[in-house]
Design a protein around this motif. Structure first.
Motif, mmCIF file in Angstrom:
data_model
loop_
_atom_site.group_PDB
_atom_site.id
_atom_site.type_symbol
_atom_site.label_atom_id
_atom_site.label_comp_id
_atom_site.label_asym_id
_atom_site.label_seq_id
_atom_site.Cartn_x
_atom_site.Cartn_y
_atom_site.Cartn_z
ATOM 1 N N ALA A 161 0.830 -1.204 0.000
ATOM 2 C CA ALA A 161 0.000 0.000 0.000
ATOM 3 C C ALA A 161 0.864 1.253 0.000
ATOM 4 O O ALA A 161 1.906 1.316 0.664
ATOM 5 N N THR A 162 0.451 2.256 -0.738
ATOM 6 C CA THR A 162 1.146 3.546 -0.748
ATOM 7 C C THR A 162 0.322 4.614 -0.054
ATOM 8 O O THR A 162 0.735 5.774 -0.017
ATOM 9 N N ALA A 163 -0.824 4.239 0.507
ATOM 10 C CA ALA A 163 -1.630 5.161 1.293
ATOM 11 C C ALA A 163 -2.401 4.351 2.325
ATOM 12 O O ALA A 163 -2.944 3.294 2.017
ATOM 13 N N ASN A 218 4.737 9.051 -1.549
ATOM 14 C CA ASN A 218 4.709 9.762 -2.823
ATOM 15 C C ASN A 218 5.669 9.158 -3.845
ATOM 16 O O ASN A 218 6.685 8.554 -3.491
ATOM 17 N N GLY A 219 5.345 9.353 -5.114
ATOM 18 C CA GLY A 219 6.149 8.792 -6.198
ATOM 19 C C GLY A 219 7.542 9.374 -6.307
ATOM 20 O O GLY A 219 8.429 8.758 -6.905
ATOM 21 N N THR A 232 -5.190 20.216 13.482
ATOM 22 C CA THR A 232 -4.628 19.516 12.326
ATOM 23 C C THR A 232 -3.143 19.801 12.168
ATOM 24 O O THR A 232 -2.649 20.881 12.516
ATOM 25 N N ASP A 233 -2.439 18.814 11.654
ATOM 26 C CA ASP A 233 -1.026 18.938 11.306
ATOM 27 C C ASP A 233 -0.799 18.195 10.004
ATOM 28 O O ASP A 233 -1.356 17.108 9.799
ATOM 29 N N ARG A 234 0.053 18.763 9.150
ATOM 30 C CA ARG A 234 0.430 18.053 7.933
ATOM 31 C C ARG A 234 1.845 18.444 7.546
ATOM 32 O O ARG A 234 2.323 19.522 7.871
ATOM 33 N N ASN A 235 2.521 17.532 6.863
ATOM 34 C CA ASN A 235 3.884 17.798 6.416
ATOM 35 C C ASN A 235 4.248 16.792 5.330
ATOM 36 O O ASN A 235 3.629 15.730 5.210
ATOM 37 N N THR A 236 5.244 17.148 4.527
ATOM 38 C CA THR A 236 5.851 16.252 3.545
ATOM 39 C C THR A 236 7.322 16.139 3.877
ATOM 40 O O THR A 236 8.005 17.154 4.056
ATOM 41 N N LEU A 237 7.821 14.909 3.975
ATOM 42 C CA LEU A 237 9.166 14.649 4.483
ATOM 43 C C LEU A 237 10.064 14.059 3.405
ATOM 44 O O LEU A 237 9.643 13.187 2.638
ATOM 45 N N THR A 238 11.315 14.541 3.380
ATOM 46 C CA THR A 238 12.320 14.112 2.418
ATOM 47 C C THR A 238 13.401 13.322 3.141
ATOM 48 O O THR A 238 13.880 13.736 4.204
ATOM 49 N N LYS A 239 13.803 12.206 2.573
ATOM 50 C CA LYS A 239 14.774 11.329 3.222
ATOM 51 C C LYS A 239 16.160 11.965 3.245
ATOM 52 O O LYS A 239 16.656 12.423 2.216
#
Length: 205
Positions: free
Chosen positions: A123-125, A161-162, A186-193
């Motif tokens: 699963a990707t979500a 994400n792709g 609410t909280d949201r973020n996008t994380l980079t390795k």
């Protein structure tokens, strides 16, 4: 995205004591939908919306989260693989801690269970949810939070994400003392390795 599911008593084996014998100690090979979350990540594409006396307050934040594998965990016939996480958050340009949190993500390959959610291995979500009043995977608070900011529901959605990043969207529904309507914190973020996961202890032997 997997849906929330519950396991009934009749789904469990009669033998509730014997632990699995076919345990692979390589946790990184057995994390199911958590696989691509393992490692060290940073992100600032974020937004926190929290309750204040004058109304909702919005803040951007900078987050660093480390997710490293733990050794396989058995609980009678159950077998879990998982990640121990530490999330450290500051406001942009500041040193003082804005939020700090530790915990675990767990995956049960035999049932596809990810806490309260069923999710396919690839699963990707996926989404996790906890609701006040349930007898499993419920909600509890310290006395002050119970008095002033009572949590009635918690939900987190995760998307792999792709482009190799991953994103989360959290919604904590609060009953705020003195307010007639529930507040959605609410909280949201996008994380980079930014770093690779450290193999679990048994895998390093």
């Amino acid at each position: 995205m997997g849906g929330t599911g519950e396991t009934t008593v009749r789904d469990y084996p009669e033998d509730i004591y014997t632990e699995p014998s076919d345990v692979d100690v390589q946790t990184l090979r057995n994390l199911g939908p958590l696989t691509r979350m393992a490692g060290v990540w940073e992100g600032s594409r974020s937004l926190d919306v929290n309750p204040k006396a004058a109304g909702p307050e919005k803040n951007a934040f900078v987050e660093r989260i480390e997710l490293h594998p733990i050794d396989p965990q058995t609980n009678g016939p159950q077998l879990f693989y998982g990640l121990r996480y530490h999330s450290h958050i500051v406001k942009p340009g500041e040193v003082e801690t804005y939020h700090d949190q530790v915990g675990y993500w767990l995956w049960e390959p035999a049932t596809g269970a990810l806490i309260q959610t069923l999710a396919p291995k690839d699963a990707t979500a996926f989404e996790l949810m906890a609701t006040r009043g349930t007898t499993t995977n419920g909600i509890c608070s310290n006395p002050f939070l119970e008095y002033a900011f009572k949590t009635v529901e918690y939900r987190i959605s995760v998307t792999i994400n792709g482009d190799g990043t991953w994103s989360y969207d959290e919604d904590t529904v609060l009953e705020v003392r003195g307010k007639s309507e529930p507040f959605h914190h609410t909280d949201r973020n996008t994380l980079t390795k930014v770093g690779e996961p450290i193999p679990n202890p048994l895998a390093r032997q």
